[in-house]
Scaffold this motif. Sequence first.
Motif, PDB file in Angstrom:
ATOM      1  N   VAL A   1      15.291   6.141  -6.427  1.00 42.84           N
ATOM      2  CA  VAL A   1      14.231   6.524  -5.489  1.00 42.84           C
ATOM      3  C   VAL A   1      12.723   6.394  -5.759  1.00 42.84           C
ATOM      4  O   VAL A   1      12.013   6.169  -4.917  1.00 42.84           O
ATOM      5  CB  VAL A   1      14.497   8.097  -5.202  1.00 42.84           C
ATOM      6  N   ILE A   2      12.454   6.615  -7.119  1.00 47.51           N
ATOM      7  CA  ILE A   2      11.093   6.256  -7.689  1.00 47.51           C
ATOM      8  C   ILE A   2      10.569   4.741  -7.281  1.00 47.51           C
ATOM      9  O   ILE A   2       9.702   4.391  -6.883  1.00 47.51           O
ATOM     10  CB  ILE A   2      10.971   6.727  -8.868  1.00 47.51           C
ATOM     11  N   GLU A   3      11.506   3.888  -7.819  1.00 51.66           N
ATOM     12  CA  GLU A   3      11.275   2.537  -7.628  1.00 51.66           C
ATOM     13  C   GLU A   3      11.136   2.200  -6.217  1.00 51.66           C
ATOM     14  O   GLU A   3      10.291   1.319  -6.041  1.00 51.66           O
ATOM     15  CB  GLU A   3      12.572   1.923  -8.257  1.00 51.66           C
ATOM     16  N   ASP A   4      11.929   2.659  -5.320  1.00 49.54           N
ATOM     17  CA  ASP A   4      11.871   2.502  -3.869  1.00 49.54           C
ATOM     18  C   ASP A   4      10.642   2.772  -3.223  1.00 49.54           C
ATOM     19  O   ASP A   4       9.944   1.989  -2.482  1.00 49.54           O
ATOM     20  CB  ASP A   4      13.065   3.198  -3.122  1.00 49.54           C
ATOM     21  N   LEU A   5      10.096   4.026  -3.730  1.00 46.89           N
ATOM     22  CA  LEU A   5       8.621   4.430  -3.050  1.00 46.89           C
ATOM     23  C   LEU A   5       7.395   3.627  -3.669  1.00 46.89           C
ATOM     24  O   LEU A   5       6.650   3.037  -2.927  1.00 46.89           O
ATOM     25  CB  LEU A   5       8.411   5.783  -3.786  1.00 46.89           C
ATOM     26  N   VAL A   6       7.612   3.121  -5.091  1.00 44.99           N
ATOM     27  CA  VAL A   6       6.751   2.093  -5.647  1.00 44.99           C
ATOM     28  C   VAL A   6       6.973   0.883  -4.688  1.00 44.99           C
ATOM     29  O   VAL A   6       5.814   0.292  -4.235  1.00 44.99           O
ATOM     30  CB  VAL A   6       6.809   1.935  -7.020  1.00 44.99           C
ATOM     31  N   ALA A   7       8.090   0.349  -4.486  1.00 38.93           N
ATOM     32  CA  ALA A   7       8.292  -0.880  -3.472  1.00 38.93           C
ATOM     33  C   ALA A   7       7.556  -0.561  -2.225  1.00 38.93           C
ATOM     34  O   ALA A   7       7.142  -1.919  -1.586  1.00 38.93           O
ATOM     35  CB  ALA A   7       9.573  -1.276  -3.576  1.00 38.93           C
ATOM     36  N   GLU A   8       7.634   0.314  -1.743  1.00 37.17           N
ATOM     37  CA  GLU A   8       7.155   0.490  -0.212  1.00 37.17           C
ATOM     38  C   GLU A   8       5.396   0.688  -0.375  1.00 37.17           C
ATOM     39  O   GLU A   8       4.963   0.756   0.736  1.00 37.17           O
ATOM     40  CB  GLU A   8       7.614   1.995   0.322  1.00 37.17           C
ATOM     41  N   GLY A   9       4.942   0.822  -1.609  1.00 36.79           N
ATOM     42  CA  GLY A   9       3.243   0.710  -2.005  1.00 36.79           C
ATOM     43  C   GLY A   9       2.975   2.094  -2.155  1.00 36.79           C
ATOM     44  O   GLY A   9       1.837   2.144  -2.242  1.00 36.79           O
ATOM     45  N   HIS A  10       3.719   2.993  -2.474  1.00 37.10           N
ATOM     46  CA  HIS A  10       3.140   4.260  -3.054  1.00 37.10           C
ATOM     47  C   HIS A  10       2.658   4.404  -4.404  1.00 37.10           C
ATOM     48  O   HIS A  10       3.522   3.670  -5.259  1.00 37.10           O
ATOM     49  CB  HIS A  10       4.267   5.401  -2.749  1.00 37.10           C
ATOM     50  N   SER A  11       2.067   4.867  -4.860  1.00 40.71           N
ATOM     51  CA  SER A  11       1.617   5.327  -6.309  1.00 40.71           C
ATOM     52  C   SER A  11       2.506   6.384  -6.662  1.00 40.71           C
ATOM     53  O   SER A  11       2.085   7.626  -5.844  1.00 40.71           O
ATOM     54  CB  SER A  11       0.037   5.360  -6.454  1.00 40.71           C
ATOM     55  N   VAL A  12       3.133   6.656  -7.868  1.00 39.91           N
ATOM     56  CA  VAL A  12       3.798   7.531  -8.392  1.00 39.91           C
ATOM     57  C   VAL A  12       3.511   8.221  -9.557  1.00 39.91           C
ATOM     58  O   VAL A  12       3.771   7.371 -10.391  1.00 39.91           O
ATOM     59  CB  VAL A  12       5.440   7.377  -8.054  1.00 39.91           C
ATOM     60  N   GLY A  13       3.370   9.307  -9.662  1.00 41.53           N
ATOM     61  CA  GLY A  13       3.519  10.065 -10.940  1.00 41.53           C
ATOM     62  C   GLY A  13       4.419  11.069 -11.122  1.00 41.53           C
ATOM     63  O   GLY A  13       4.824  11.724 -10.227  1.00 41.53           O
ATOM     64  N   VAL A  14       5.094  11.287 -12.335  1.00 44.55           N
ATOM     65  CA  VAL A  14       6.208  12.221 -12.249  1.00 44.55           C
ATOM     66  C   VAL A  14       6.088  12.986 -13.636  1.00 44.55           C
ATOM     67  O   VAL A  14       5.606  12.657 -14.555  1.00 44.55           O
ATOM     68  CB  VAL A  14       7.825  11.363 -12.596  1.00 44.55           C
TER      69      VAL A  14
ATOM     70  N   ARG B   1      -3.637   1.875 -12.627  1.00 48.26           N
ATOM     71  CA  ARG B   1      -2.934   0.436 -12.916  1.00 48.26           C
ATOM     72  C   ARG B   1      -1.654   0.128 -11.829  1.00 48.26           C
ATOM     73  O   ARG B   1      -1.073  -1.006 -12.043  1.00 48.26           O
ATOM     74  CB  ARG B   1      -2.515   0.414 -14.379  1.00 48.26           C
ATOM     75  N   ASP B   2      -1.365   1.074 -11.022  1.00 45.26           N
ATOM     76  CA  ASP B   2      -0.251   0.967 -10.130  1.00 45.26           C
ATOM     77  C   ASP B   2       0.902   0.892 -11.041  1.00 45.26           C
ATOM     78  O   ASP B   2       2.061   0.503 -10.610  1.00 45.26           O
ATOM     79  CB  ASP B   2      -0.169  -0.285  -9.437  1.00 45.26           C
ATOM     80  N   GLU B   3       1.074   1.714 -12.058  1.00 46.41           N
ATOM     81  CA  GLU B   3       2.248   1.758 -13.059  1.00 46.41           C
ATOM     82  C   GLU B   3       2.819   3.269 -12.789  1.00 46.41           C
ATOM     83  O   GLU B   3       2.057   4.095 -12.056  1.00 46.41           O
ATOM     84  CB  GLU B   3       1.992   1.823 -14.513  1.00 46.41           C
ATOM     85  N   VAL B   4       4.016   3.427 -13.013  1.00 46.31           N
ATOM     86  CA  VAL B   4       4.681   4.923 -12.853  1.00 46.31           C
ATOM     87  C   VAL B   4       4.382   5.666 -14.008  1.00 46.31           C
ATOM     88  O   VAL B   4       4.663   5.301 -15.077  1.00 46.31           O
ATOM     89  CB  VAL B   4       6.304   4.833 -12.681  1.00 46.31           C
ATOM     90  N   ALA B   5       3.556   6.778 -13.874  1.00 45.37           N
ATOM     91  CA  ALA B   5       3.270   7.473 -14.892  1.00 45.37           C
ATOM     92  C   ALA B   5       4.267   8.586 -14.999  1.00 45.37           C
ATOM     93  O   ALA B   5       4.333   9.438 -13.894  1.00 45.37           O
ATOM     94  CB  ALA B   5       1.722   8.085 -14.690  1.00 45.37           C
ATOM     95  N   VAL B   6       4.638   8.828 -16.141  1.00 46.44           N
ATOM     96  CA  VAL B   6       5.765  10.078 -16.452  1.00 46.44           C
ATOM     97  C   VAL B   6       5.294  10.884 -17.523  1.00 46.44           C
ATOM     98  O   VAL B   6       4.800  10.345 -18.534  1.00 46.44           O
ATOM     99  CB  VAL B   6       6.913   9.298 -16.867  1.00 46.44           C
ATOM    100  N   MET B   7       5.256  12.389 -17.188  1.00 43.10           N
ATOM    101  CA  MET B   7       4.785  13.280 -18.221  1.00 43.10           C
ATOM    102  C   MET B   7       5.862  14.352 -18.458  1.00 43.10           C
ATOM    103  O   MET B   7       6.680  14.454 -17.612  1.00 43.10           O
ATOM    104  CB  MET B   7       3.377  13.908 -17.604  1.00 43.10           C
ATOM    105  N   GLY B   8       5.791  14.978 -19.496  1.00 44.65           N
ATOM    106  CA  GLY B   8       6.276  16.430 -19.664  1.00 44.65           C
ATOM    107  C   GLY B   8       5.641  17.417 -19.804  1.00 44.65           C
ATOM    108  O   GLY B   8       4.538  17.377 -19.098  1.00 44.65           O
ATOM    109  N   GLY B   9       5.732  18.264 -20.633  1.00 40.52           N
ATOM    110  CA  GLY B   9       4.688  19.478 -20.783  1.00 40.52           C
ATOM    111  C   GLY B   9       3.304  18.860 -21.486  1.00 40.52           C
ATOM    112  O   GLY B   9       3.494  17.761 -22.039  1.00 40.52           O
ATOM    113  N   VAL B  10       2.481  19.856 -21.415  1.00 34.77           N
ATOM    114  CA  VAL B  10       1.226  19.377 -22.105  1.00 34.77           C
ATOM    115  C   VAL B  10       0.758  20.026 -22.989  1.00 34.77           C
ATOM    116  O   VAL B  10       0.237  19.707 -24.196  1.00 34.77           O
ATOM    117  CB  VAL B  10       0.195  19.400 -21.071  1.00 34.77           C
TER     118      VAL B  10
END
Length: 238
Positions: A26-39, A104-113
């Motif tokens: 799902v995340i990959e599809d959203l990026v392919a549609e032009g969205h910028s995604v952070g998780v 940079r149009d990369e998918v940013a993935v985080m956990g806790g801070v």
Amino acid sequence: MKIVLSLGGSVLAPRDPERVGAHAEVIEDLVAEGHSVGVVVGGGTIAREYIHTARALGANEIELDQLGIDTTRVNARLLIAALSERAVTSPATDYETAGEALRRDEVAVMGGVAPGQTTDAVSAALAEYANADLLVYATSVPGVYSADPAAEDDAHRFEALSATELVDVIADIEMTAGASAPVDLLAAKIIERSGVRTVVLDGTDPARVARVVTSGDHDGTDIVPEGSDEPTYWAMND
């Protein structure tokens, strides 16, 4: 759009590679549609089990928080493993690093801070920091309720709330000992401050996340910014 997805650890179901793969798709599809995604990925059942055991062994609350943070980052690495090369190779540990990845149009993935802050709040803070258009909480609960649905049979789901109303509702739920809410109070206050459009929904089916972004269709709760009365404006037909 720029989207921040808060993916609950229990929703990700790390013992189920098909579920993790479906969320990644799902995340990959959203990026392919032009969205910028952070998780932002939560700790889920695994984190709670570690914390329960460590508490029994005498760990203090800061140590327990750090254990939870470490678990969220392990879960984040699991999701990264299922994503393509568009994803960062390791979980971001601060908002600046995640924000730079999004630029940079990369998918940013985080956990806790940090100790004392849940991934609910991290998600809201990342959305504010990155000036996100949409924040989606994919939880194991189908929206925001008037009371804890596990304890109150007459609890009802809100279709829409203002951010101020969200703060009031969550504060009332959290006052009940042992109650749970799909978004915690700090997260609700950050959402109120930032004015980011937010949706809280049942994310156990990854397709629901795709649907809310592409069509605005969902069975959860819209958190509508102050001064706006049009839910799901981002998906309105031309």
